[in-house]
Every structure is written in C-alpha cells, then in structure tokens.
Design an enzyme around this catalytic site. Structure first.
Site, PDB file in Angstrom:
ATOM      1  CG  HIS A  85      -2.105   0.909   1.038  1.00 45.77           C
ATOM      2  ND1 HIS A  85      -2.051   2.266   1.282  1.00 45.77           N
ATOM      3  CD2 HIS A  85      -3.348   0.640   0.575  1.00 45.77           C
ATOM      4  CE1 HIS A  85      -3.221   2.788   0.982  1.00 45.77           C
ATOM      5  NE2 HIS A  85      -4.021   1.831   0.547  1.00 45.77           N
ATOM      6  CG  ASP A 139      -8.238  -4.433  -3.556  1.00 43.61           C
ATOM      7  OD1 ASP A 139      -9.469  -4.273  -3.577  1.00 43.61           O
ATOM      8  OD2 ASP A 139      -7.430  -3.558  -3.889  1.00 43.61           O
TER       9      ASP A 139
HETATM   10  N1  CMC Z   1       4.099  -7.658  -4.296  1.00 46.56           N
HETATM   11  C1  CMC Z   1       5.436  -7.691  -4.317  1.00 46.56           C
HETATM   12  N2  CMC Z   1       6.214  -6.622  -4.069  1.00 46.56           N
HETATM   13  C2  CMC Z   1       5.588  -5.476  -3.773  1.00 46.56           C
HETATM   14  C3  CMC Z   1       4.196  -5.366  -3.721  1.00 46.56           C
HETATM   15  C4  CMC Z   1       3.451  -6.515  -3.987  1.00 46.56           C
HETATM   16  N3  CMC Z   1       2.117  -6.481  -3.954  1.00 46.56           N
HETATM   17  N4  CMC Z   1       3.855  -4.112  -3.403  1.00 46.56           N
HETATM   18  C5  CMC Z   1       4.991  -3.426  -3.273  1.00 46.56           C
HETATM   19  N5  CMC Z   1       6.046  -4.253  -3.499  1.00 46.56           N
HETATM   20  C6  CMC Z   1       7.450  -3.878  -3.477  1.00 46.56           C
HETATM   21  C7  CMC Z   1       7.813  -3.325  -4.844  1.00 46.56           C
HETATM   22  O1  CMC Z   1       8.267  -4.331  -5.712  1.00 46.56           O
HETATM   23  C8  CMC Z   1       8.894  -2.341  -4.482  1.00 46.56           C
HETATM   24  O2  CMC Z   1      10.088  -3.043  -4.232  1.00 46.56           O
HETATM   25  P1  CMC Z   1      11.515  -2.444  -4.672  1.00 46.56           P
HETATM   26  O3  CMC Z   1      11.630  -1.147  -3.918  1.00 46.56           O
HETATM   27  O4  CMC Z   1      12.460  -3.508  -4.268  1.00 46.56           O
HETATM   28  O5  CMC Z   1      11.390  -2.232  -6.145  1.00 46.56           O
HETATM   29  C9  CMC Z   1       8.414  -1.767  -3.148  1.00 46.56           C
HETATM   30  O6  CMC Z   1       7.614  -2.793  -2.568  1.00 46.56           O
HETATM   31  C10 CMC Z   1       7.591  -0.492  -3.292  1.00 46.56           C
HETATM   32  O7  CMC Z   1       6.528  -0.768  -4.210  1.00 46.56           O
HETATM   33  P2  CMC Z   1       5.873   0.286  -5.181  1.00 46.56           P
HETATM   34  O8  CMC Z   1       5.081  -0.431  -6.210  1.00 46.56           O
HETATM   35  O9  CMC Z   1       6.908   1.251  -5.652  1.00 46.56           O
HETATM   36  O10 CMC Z   1       4.934   1.041  -4.155  1.00 46.56           O
HETATM   37  P3  CMC Z   1       3.768   2.034  -4.511  1.00 46.56           P
HETATM   38  O11 CMC Z   1       3.498   2.815  -3.297  1.00 46.56           O
HETATM   39  O12 CMC Z   1       4.061   2.773  -5.762  1.00 46.56           O
HETATM   40  O13 CMC Z   1       2.559   1.043  -4.860  1.00 46.56           O
HETATM   41  C11 CMC Z   1       0.790  -0.458  -4.704  1.00 46.56           C
HETATM   42  C12 CMC Z   1       1.556   0.675  -4.010  1.00 46.56           C
HETATM   43  C13 CMC Z   1      -0.475  -0.721  -3.946  1.00 46.56           C
HETATM   44  C14 CMC Z   1       0.457  -0.039  -6.132  1.00 46.56           C
HETATM   45  C15 CMC Z   1       1.682  -1.707  -4.726  1.00 46.56           C
HETATM   46  O14 CMC Z   1       1.922  -2.153  -3.414  1.00 46.56           O
HETATM   47  C16 CMC Z   1       1.083  -2.822  -5.564  1.00 46.56           C
HETATM   48  O15 CMC Z   1       1.280  -2.845  -6.793  1.00 46.56           O
HETATM   49  N6  CMC Z   1       0.333  -3.779  -4.950  1.00 46.56           N
HETATM   50  C17 CMC Z   1      -0.354  -4.807  -5.684  1.00 46.56           C
HETATM   51  C18 CMC Z   1      -1.670  -4.295  -6.248  1.00 46.56           C
HETATM   52  C19 CMC Z   1      -2.692  -4.062  -5.167  1.00 46.56           C
HETATM   53  O16 CMC Z   1      -2.913  -4.894  -4.299  1.00 46.56           O
HETATM   54  N7  CMC Z   1      -3.383  -2.912  -5.246  1.00 46.56           N
HETATM   55  C20 CMC Z   1      -4.425  -2.535  -4.292  1.00 46.56           C
HETATM   56  C21 CMC Z   1      -3.998  -1.363  -3.456  1.00 46.56           C
HETATM   57  S1  CMC Z   1      -4.960  -1.051  -1.994  1.00 46.56           S
HETATM   58  C22 CMC Z   1      -6.607  -0.854  -2.425  1.00 46.56           C
HETATM   59  C23 CMC Z   1      -6.891  -0.120  -3.683  1.00 46.56           C
HETATM   60  O17 CMC Z   1      -6.374   0.971  -3.912  1.00 46.56           O
HETATM   61  O18 CMC Z   1      -7.661  -0.625  -4.459  1.00 46.56           O
END
Ligand code: CMC
Length: 380
Positions: free
Chosen positions: A259, A310
């Site tokens: 998140h 989710d």
């Molecule tokens: N699985 C594996 N690694 C993850 C995940 C995940 N779900 N989420 C974050 N990471 C890692 C990511 O690979 C990165 O690692 P590194 O720094 O080594 O490259 C680090 O954590 C930071 O991730 P980010 O994608 O740069 O973080 P963000 O704040 O831009 O993204 C997020 C937040 C929710 C988009 C992301 O955690 C994600 O893609 N999660 C999976 C999709 C998901 O479940 N979305 C629902 C979000 S909550 C409810 C909603 O909004 O609907």
C-alpha cells in the site's frame, strides 16, 4: 524542482472527510474509526456521514433510504441500450460507460450547485448497483426484475443480481460491511481523478466516470479480481508455498498486498479476514481462507508485505457466489459515496487542480519539412 513520482507524500487538498493513518494503521471517516463503523453502522448511515459530515438522526436516515430506494431503477432507454452491448464487455467498462450515459437522463444534468449535486450523488449511489447487477443478468440471459424501494443497497444489489430471489441475511450483512469498508479512502487514485475532473467545474457524472475508469486498474480496485484469479490458479492449499515463492523469485507483484500509505496492516483487512473465515466455514469452503492465510504469512515473512483491502475481499465475494469480474464493480458501488463526498467538498471551495511536470525533452529543435526528414530506424 523536486519531482515526487506518483505524487508520493504530496498533500494536494485539505479535507475533513477521511483520515488514513499509515503509521498506526487507522482509518477514520469524519471522526469515526472504521472498526466502530464496521461493527455498528449500516452502509446508508456511512453514506450520510460522508456527505453531510455527521451521523444521521432516525428521520434523516429514513429519508435517505427512501430517496435511494426511489432512485434505483435505470432509465428504460439505458437498459435497452445495455441489451445491445457485446456480451463479452468487461463489467467495469459497462459501469463506466453506463454511468457516463446516465447524465443524459438526469434531471439536474446541467446544474452544478450543491443541492443539484446532492440529488445527483443520491441517484448515482442508487443506480450504480443496479447497473452492475443488470449487466450480469443481461450477459447471462437472466431476467431483469424491478428494484424494490424498501431494500438497502446491499440487499437490492443481491436481489437484482439473482433476478428477484430474496437474499439471505448473512449475505446482505456481509456485503453491507464490505460496502462500509470500501466507502472512502482519502485521496486514493480514483478519488483524486474525481476531484481533478470536478475541479474544472465539469459535472458530477463526468467526475464519477473518471473515477470508475481509474479504479479499474489492477494497481487500484482491479486488484481484488486478480487475487481470486491467483487463488483459483493455485487451486489447493499444498500448492500455495511453491506458487508464492516462484512469484517472488520472478519478482512479480502479489496482488492484494502492499500500500502507498499503510506501513502496517490495513485496518480494513482485519474485518475482511474475519468475514472470510466465517463465510468460508459456513459455505464449507475453508480452503480459500486457508490458502489466503498462508499467502499472507509468506508475504510477511519473505517480503515484509501486509495485505490490503483487496486481499480478503476476494474470498469473501467468491464464497458469496459473486462472479470474479464483478468484484471491482462492487468496490465502485461502495466508493461512489466517497467519490461524491469529495466532489461536493471540492466544489465547496474549488480551485483548478493543475500540477506541473519537470520537462526532460529538447528545447531548441527546428522544424524540418517532411520531404527533408531522414527515415529513422524504429527501436526494437
Ligand atoms: N508484491 C510484491 N512486491 C511489492 C508489492 C506486492 N504487492 N507491493 C509493493 N512491493 C514492493 C515493490 O516491488 C517495491 O520493491 P523495490 O523497492 O524492491 O522495487 C516496493 O515494494 C515499493 O513498491 P511500489 O510499487 O513502488 O509502491 P507504490 O506505493 O508505488 O505502490 C501499490 C503501491 C499498492 C500499487 C503496490 O503495493 C502494488 O502494486 N500492490 C499490488 C496491487 C494491489 O494490491 N493494489 C491494491 C492497493 S490497496 C486498495 C486499492 O487501492 O484498491
């Protein structure tokens, strides 16, 4: 100029609607903790709370329920249109397009004052669940029944989805709590999109349409559909560990985890986990819950990742018998309350939302007539 990719840590609005405390894992709607609301409130009370800033007294809640009940039917012309749409159309596309079309029959379409916008918010909150339920009936060839004005949002959605079969109490209560948990979440991507559109003084239907399109993505609301896809692919409890380890080894993202704001457990996940356990047990389908808990443990141990709203909502909706591609639309039929609350708030003290970009391109190229341009090999 410092660039915050993804606008991380940028404060883009003042708002009294919702607080997300990412460090403490707290979510507060208008002063009330989500735990308190999930345990004690109804979705309609939460809608009132988000729009008007306080919990309703009995008569106010009754009035809102009556207005929602009276506005659940869709314009006949829209239903006729929907019947012509390709049956393979993705429900989120249908919801986005139908919501956009609704403005053509809305009595207040050309008004943008607060009272007209509250009427539009009421109609949209009432109509979105009908669109989603009707679309599933249309594509599957089931009968379309008229909404019953006395139904709550959760009951109406399940009743229309199942072509007039009265839903059981457990299903209605579970969906009602899920709607409360998904109703609002500060400046998440879809709400921000809604505020950007509203900030141009465009109309409420346009702002909500932008929000629906934004919610659809798998990094946002679309994640719940991806979670159930993963659980179905894994299939059995014994397959969880190798599947998740392979995903991590291939550096793939685990849907329903991570998140932008929460650094600890998403408080909504607590309620959905509990609900998932109870519903899976009741339906004799414990494997979905068991698989989910193992995934949750592995994500924590190996990547220090917490699950988000989710993750457990996927097994909840699956056990309630809801088709996978309706999971994100269900998110939308709840979040409509938060989107519209933010649109109303944006318009109360509006200023155009228009950030800047740090330009990284050329600045001194000269126009070359097309005949004189050399062919450029396209990068493979
Ligand atoms: N699985 C594996 N690694 C993850 C995940 C995940 N779900 N989420 C974050 N990471 C890692 C990511 O690979 C990165 O690692 P590194 O720094 O080594 O490259 C680090 O954590 C930071 O991730 P980010 O994608 O740069 O973080 P963000 O704040 O831009 O993204 C997020 C937040 C929710 C988009 C992301 O955690 C994600 O893609 N999660 C999976 C999709 C998901 O479940 N979305 C629902 C979000 S909550 C409810 C909603 O909004 O609907």
């Amino acid at each position: 100029m410092a660039v915050n990719r993804g606008l991380e840590d940028v404060v883009a609005a003042e708002s009294s609607i919702c607080k997300v405390d990412g460090e403490k894992g707290r979510l507060i709607y208008r002063g009330y903790d989500i735990d308190d609301l999930a345990e004690n409130a109804t979705y309609e009370e939460v809608v009132y709370l988000l729009w008007f800033g306080r919990l309703p007294v009995k008569e106010e809640l009754e009035t809102l329920r009556k207005e929602l009940g009276a506005n659940r039917a869709l314009p006949k012309e829209l239903v006729e249109e929907m019947k012509k749409w390709p049956k393979h159309a993705v429900p989120m596309e249908v919801l986005r397009s139908a919501t956009s079309l609704l403005s053509m029959w809305d009595a207040d379409a050309s008004e943008n004052d607060r009272s007209a916008n509250i009427r539009k918010a009421t109609r949209l909150t009432a109509q979105l669940p009908t669109i989603v339920a009707y679309w599933d009936c249309i594509r599957e060839g089931r009968e379309l029944v008229e909404p019953k004005p006395e139904h709550t949002t959760a009951a109406s959605f399940l009743y229309l989805l199942h072509s007039g079969k009265e839903p059981d109490e457990v299903a209605v209560k579970s969906l009602d709590v899920a709607l409360i948990l998904h109703a609002e979440h500060e400046l998440n991507a879809s709400t921000f999109a809604a505020r950007v559109a509203a900030g141009t003084l465009s109309d409420m239907h346009s702002a909500v349409t932008a929000a629906i399109g934004t919610l659809k993505g798998p990094l946002h609301g679309g994640a719940n559909q991806e979670v159930i896809k993963m659980l179905l692919e894994i299939g059995e409890v014994a397959n969880v560990e190798p599947y998740v380890k392979k995903m991590f080894a291939e550096k793939k993202k685990l849907m329903g985890f991570g998140h932008r704001v929460y650094k600890v457990q998403d408080p909504r996940a607590f309620h959905l986990r509990k609900m998932s356990e109870e519903l899976c047990k009741g339906a004799n389908q414990m494997k979905w819950y068991e698989m989910s808990t193992i995934i949750e443990r592995l994500a924590k141990e190996e990547k220090k990742l917490n699950c988000n709203v989710d993750f457990y909502s996927a097994s909840v909706y699956h056990v309630l018998g809801i088709p996978r591609d309706l999971f994100t639309p269900i998110f939308a039929i709840s979040r409509i309350s938060g989107w519209t609350a933010h649109i109303l708030e944006q318009l109360q003290d509006n200023r155009l939302i228009r950030p800047e970009a740090e330009y990284t391109g050329h600045v001194d190229l000269k126009y070359v007539p097309i005949e004189q341009r050399k062919e450029v090999a396209t990068a493979k």
